[in-house]
Write an enzyme that holds these catalytic residues in place. Sequence first.
Site, PDB file in Angstrom:
ATOM      1  N   ASP A  47       0.819  -1.228   0.000  1.00 31.78           N
ATOM      2  CA  ASP A  47       0.000   0.000   0.000  1.00 31.78           C
ATOM      3  C   ASP A  47       0.844   1.265   0.000  1.00 31.78           C
ATOM      4  O   ASP A  47       0.562   2.224  -0.734  1.00 31.78           O
ATOM      5  CB  ASP A  47      -0.928   0.028   1.224  1.00 31.78           C
ATOM      6  CG  ASP A  47      -2.127  -0.877   1.039  1.00 31.78           C
ATOM      7  OD1 ASP A  47      -2.100  -1.711   0.110  1.00 31.78           O
ATOM      8  OD2 ASP A  47      -3.090  -0.755   1.822  1.00 31.78           O
ATOM      9  N   ASN A  89      -6.105  -2.107  -3.420  1.00 27.81           N
ATOM     10  CA  ASN A  89      -7.172  -2.005  -2.416  1.00 27.81           C
ATOM     11  C   ASN A  89      -6.698  -1.154  -1.234  1.00 27.81           C
ATOM     12  O   ASN A  89      -7.010  -1.442  -0.081  1.00 27.81           O
ATOM     13  CB  ASN A  89      -7.574  -3.414  -1.958  1.00 27.81           C
ATOM     14  CG  ASN A  89      -8.858  -3.392  -1.145  1.00 27.81           C
ATOM     15  OD1 ASN A  89      -9.538  -2.363  -1.040  1.00 27.81           O
ATOM     16  ND2 ASN A  89      -9.189  -4.518  -0.551  1.00 27.81           N
ATOM     17  N   ASP A 308      -9.294  -1.099  13.007  1.00 24.22           N
ATOM     18  CA  ASP A 308      -8.392  -2.129  12.498  1.00 24.22           C
ATOM     19  C   ASP A 308      -8.070  -3.191  13.548  1.00 24.22           C
ATOM     20  O   ASP A 308      -7.551  -4.265  13.211  1.00 24.22           O
ATOM     21  CB  ASP A 308      -7.098  -1.491  11.968  1.00 24.22           C
ATOM     22  CG  ASP A 308      -7.365  -0.603  10.755  1.00 24.22           C
ATOM     23  OD1 ASP A 308      -8.520  -0.610  10.265  1.00 24.22           O
ATOM     24  OD2 ASP A 308      -6.439   0.088  10.300  1.00 24.22           O
ATOM     25  N   GLU A 336     -11.098  -3.865   3.703  1.00 27.69           N
ATOM     26  CA  GLU A 336     -10.547  -4.750   2.663  1.00 27.69           C
ATOM     27  C   GLU A 336     -11.504  -5.891   2.344  1.00 27.69           C
ATOM     28  O   GLU A 336     -11.595  -6.358   1.214  1.00 27.69           O
ATOM     29  CB  GLU A 336      -9.195  -5.314   3.117  1.00 27.69           C
ATOM     30  CG  GLU A 336      -8.056  -4.328   3.003  1.00 27.69           C
ATOM     31  CD  GLU A 336      -7.963  -3.365   4.175  1.00 27.69           C
ATOM     32  OE1 GLU A 336      -9.003  -3.010   4.759  1.00 27.69           O
ATOM     33  OE2 GLU A 336      -6.830  -2.949   4.479  1.00 27.69           O
ATOM     34  N   HIS A 379      -5.504  -8.720   4.934  1.00 28.78           N
ATOM     35  CA  HIS A 379      -4.324  -8.916   5.789  1.00 28.78           C
ATOM     36  C   HIS A 379      -4.660  -9.043   7.267  1.00 28.78           C
ATOM     37  O   HIS A 379      -4.060  -9.842   7.989  1.00 28.78           O
ATOM     38  CB  HIS A 379      -3.337  -7.760   5.568  1.00 28.78           C
ATOM     39  CG  HIS A 379      -3.923  -6.385   5.757  1.00 28.78           C
ATOM     40  ND1 HIS A 379      -3.213  -5.327   6.257  1.00 28.78           N
ATOM     41  CD2 HIS A 379      -5.177  -5.877   5.512  1.00 28.78           C
ATOM     42  CE1 HIS A 379      -3.976  -4.251   6.307  1.00 28.78           C
ATOM     43  NE2 HIS A 379      -5.162  -4.559   5.844  1.00 28.78           N
ATOM     44  N   ARG A 380      -5.634  -8.241   7.732  1.00 24.47           N
ATOM     45  CA  ARG A 380      -5.908  -8.254   9.176  1.00 24.47           C
ATOM     46  C   ARG A 380      -6.603  -9.554   9.611  1.00 24.47           C
ATOM     47  O   ARG A 380      -6.477  -9.960  10.761  1.00 24.47           O
ATOM     48  CB  ARG A 380      -6.705  -7.010   9.589  1.00 24.47           C
ATOM     49  CG  ARG A 380      -5.991  -5.727   9.215  1.00 24.47           C
ATOM     50  CD  ARG A 380      -6.156  -4.581  10.156  1.00 24.47           C
ATOM     51  NE  ARG A 380      -5.424  -3.425   9.646  1.00 24.47           N
ATOM     52  CZ  ARG A 380      -4.129  -3.181   9.875  1.00 24.47           C
ATOM     53  NH1 ARG A 380      -3.428  -3.993  10.638  1.00 24.47           N
ATOM     54  NH2 ARG A 380      -3.530  -2.128   9.361  1.00 24.47           N
ATOM     55  N   LYS A 405       0.124  -6.399   2.104  1.00 24.64           N
ATOM     56  CA  LYS A 405      -0.524  -5.090   2.046  1.00 24.64           C
ATOM     57  C   LYS A 405       0.056  -4.119   3.085  1.00 24.64           C
ATOM     58  O   LYS A 405       0.233  -2.936   2.811  1.00 24.64           O
ATOM     59  CB  LYS A 405      -2.029  -5.263   2.282  1.00 24.64           C
ATOM     60  CG  LYS A 405      -2.831  -3.988   2.117  1.00 24.64           C
ATOM     61  CD  LYS A 405      -4.318  -4.240   2.316  1.00 24.64           C
ATOM     62  CE  LYS A 405      -5.169  -3.125   1.750  1.00 24.64           C
ATOM     63  NZ  LYS A 405      -5.254  -1.932   2.573  1.00 24.64           N
TER      64      LYS A 405
HETATM   65  O1  LIG Z   1      -6.306   7.260   7.673  1.00 23.59           O
HETATM   66  C1  LIG Z   1      -5.793   6.156   7.859  1.00 23.59           C
HETATM   67  O2  LIG Z   1      -4.556   5.966   7.794  1.00 23.59           O
HETATM   68  C2  LIG Z   1      -6.677   5.012   8.174  1.00 23.59           C
HETATM   69  C3  LIG Z   1      -7.945   5.234   8.671  1.00 23.59           C
HETATM   70  C4  LIG Z   1      -8.866   4.141   9.059  1.00 23.59           C
HETATM   71  O3  LIG Z   1      -9.889   4.068   8.077  1.00 23.59           O
HETATM   72  P1  LIG Z   1     -11.359   4.729   8.247  1.00 23.59           P
HETATM   73  O4  LIG Z   1     -11.194   6.126   8.640  1.00 23.59           O
HETATM   74  O5  LIG Z   1     -11.938   4.567   6.871  1.00 23.59           O
HETATM   75  O6  LIG Z   1     -12.086   3.915   9.284  1.00 23.59           O
HETATM   76  C5  LIG Z   1      -8.165   2.790   9.149  1.00 23.59           C
HETATM   77  O7  LIG Z   1      -9.104   1.755   9.152  1.00 23.59           O
HETATM   78  C6  LIG Z   1      -7.198   2.588   7.994  1.00 23.59           C
HETATM   79  O8  LIG Z   1      -6.517   1.361   8.121  1.00 23.59           O
HETATM   80  C7  LIG Z   1      -6.140   3.657   7.980  1.00 23.59           C
HETATM   81  C1  LIG Z   2      -8.525  -0.539   6.371  1.00 25.24           C
HETATM   82  C2  LIG Z   2      -7.210  -0.610   6.172  1.00 25.24           C
HETATM   83  O1  LIG Z   2      -6.520   0.072   5.238  1.00 25.24           O
HETATM   84  P1  LIG Z   2      -7.011   0.935   3.989  1.00 25.24           P
HETATM   85  O2  LIG Z   2      -8.257   1.655   4.390  1.00 25.24           O
HETATM   86  O3  LIG Z   2      -5.874   1.852   3.726  1.00 25.24           O
HETATM   87  O4  LIG Z   2      -7.230  -0.013   2.860  1.00 25.24           O
HETATM   88  C3  LIG Z   2      -6.380  -1.463   7.063  1.00 25.24           C
HETATM   89  O5  LIG Z   2      -5.151  -1.385   6.967  1.00 25.24           O
HETATM   90  O6  LIG Z   2      -6.919  -2.235   7.867  1.00 25.24           O
END
Ligand SMILES: O=C(O)C1=C[C@@H](OP(=O)(O)O)[C@@H](O)[C@H](O)C1
Ligand SMILES: C=C(OP(=O)(O)O)C(=O)O
Length: 420
Positions: A47, A89, A308, A336, A379-380, A405
């Site tokens: 990512d 993604n 997360d 994801e 991944h999670r 990821k």
């Molecule tokens: O801004 C960020 O770095 C993130 C915000 C979160 O998403 P949401 O704000 O869509 O919940 C989180 O789930 C994602 O892994 C990373």
């Molecule tokens: C939701 C996640 O990432 P992103 O929104 O960047 O796909 C994650 O890392 O759990």
Amino acid sequence: MIEIKPHRFGHCRISVPGSKSYTHRTMIAAALSDGSCTVRNPLRSQDTLLTLAALEKMGAAVVDNRETVDIVGLNGCFKPCDESIYLANSGTSMRLLAGVAALGRGTYRFTGSPRMYHRPIGHLLEALNQLGVAARAVEENGCPPVEIPGEQVSGGPVTVNCSVSSQFLSSLLLMAPCTPKGMSITISHGLVSSPYIDMTVDILERFGIQVQRDGYIRFDVKGNQTYRAGVYTVEPDASQAGYFWGAAAITGGSVTVNGVTDASSQGDVGLVGVFEKMGCKVTRAADSITVTGGTLRGVTVDMADMPDMVPTLAVVAAFAEGTTVIENVSHLKAKESDRLASTCAGLEKMGIEARAEKDRLVVTGGKPRGADIQTYDDHRIAMSFAMAGLVTPGVKILEPDCVEKSFPNFWEVWQSLYAA
Ligand SMILES: O=C(O)C1=C[C@@H](OP(=O)(O)O)[C@@H](O)[C@H](O)C1
Ligand SMILES: C=C(OP(=O)(O)O)C(=O)O
């Protein structure tokens, strides 16, 4: 497929890679800066490398030295890019770049994987439209692919709905200082995942940008500010630490994660507080946090700010006595995978009672049995269910490479538990 062998360990000390969220933000701020930046300890995962490649296509000069990344900024205005920019993604890449692209020249087209085309971005596009940017979802369904015309956006007042994702607000905050008029951003319909906003504000301030805020309701960012070039260090990733603290919680062992502390803006550090309530011992030191497992009991906890960490907590809850209720997590459906569904599916396969209700996840602890765990390219899910295999024989993680990821050497670091 990877089969996780059961293992009990005493004490293990581990290091995790740089924070994914901070790496995305630092790279974007560097690309908008007024000169030559060095990003130290960046996360080099699928990512974050997509964000880096996108910034390069948008005109930033990039040298990837692996341990560090050098980025020469464009002083608040991206160059035109004729080709589509593929972001797989990576929700953070898509949402954060869609906003700052409006500062550029030419039209940017951001594409992704099939799953990305089901992850909402409409509320951000609506906010950009209010600012006079003719941003649009190509399929007119509120999801990527998107087209963002760089229109030398002037700024002004804007309202954004952040009930599905905080990333829409982070995106607007990152673009605001480079607009001539600045932006006054009001949040409608509440805000999920609020600590990610603190991370965005932290990065803005570290780059010399001034932000005025009224809690999580309103943000005022003056225009014509400059992202100051410099050397920026990414702190270790608290979300990735969670799987190792969870391993301690489940096995009764003890894990110290280096470099992650309560002082961080990363909300996911808060997971240790939840483990504490469940019966673990947590030791907070100046430069690490140690979790030692104990007899686990179920808890009721609001996880709106730690989305997360929900699969991590749900798997730990399967080993606790009683029921765990994880509240305010409907935004997990747009990750994801539909994470409420994929977490429940894995737990049920292990013989654990788990159900997703409207905006909560309910898990009743029991005696999990081995199972093939479908990861749904998430991944999670892979990393969370690995924890279960430390205690339960026969846990197999299907398509384990999905960890690329966010944590490409996860399985290597995981092995250090077996050496302890
Ligand atoms: O801004 C960020 O770095 C993130 C915000 C979160 O998403 P949401 O704000 O869509 O919940 C989180 O789930 C994602 O892994 C990373
Ligand atoms: C939701 C996640 O990432 P992103 O929104 O960047 O796909 C994650 O890392 O759990």
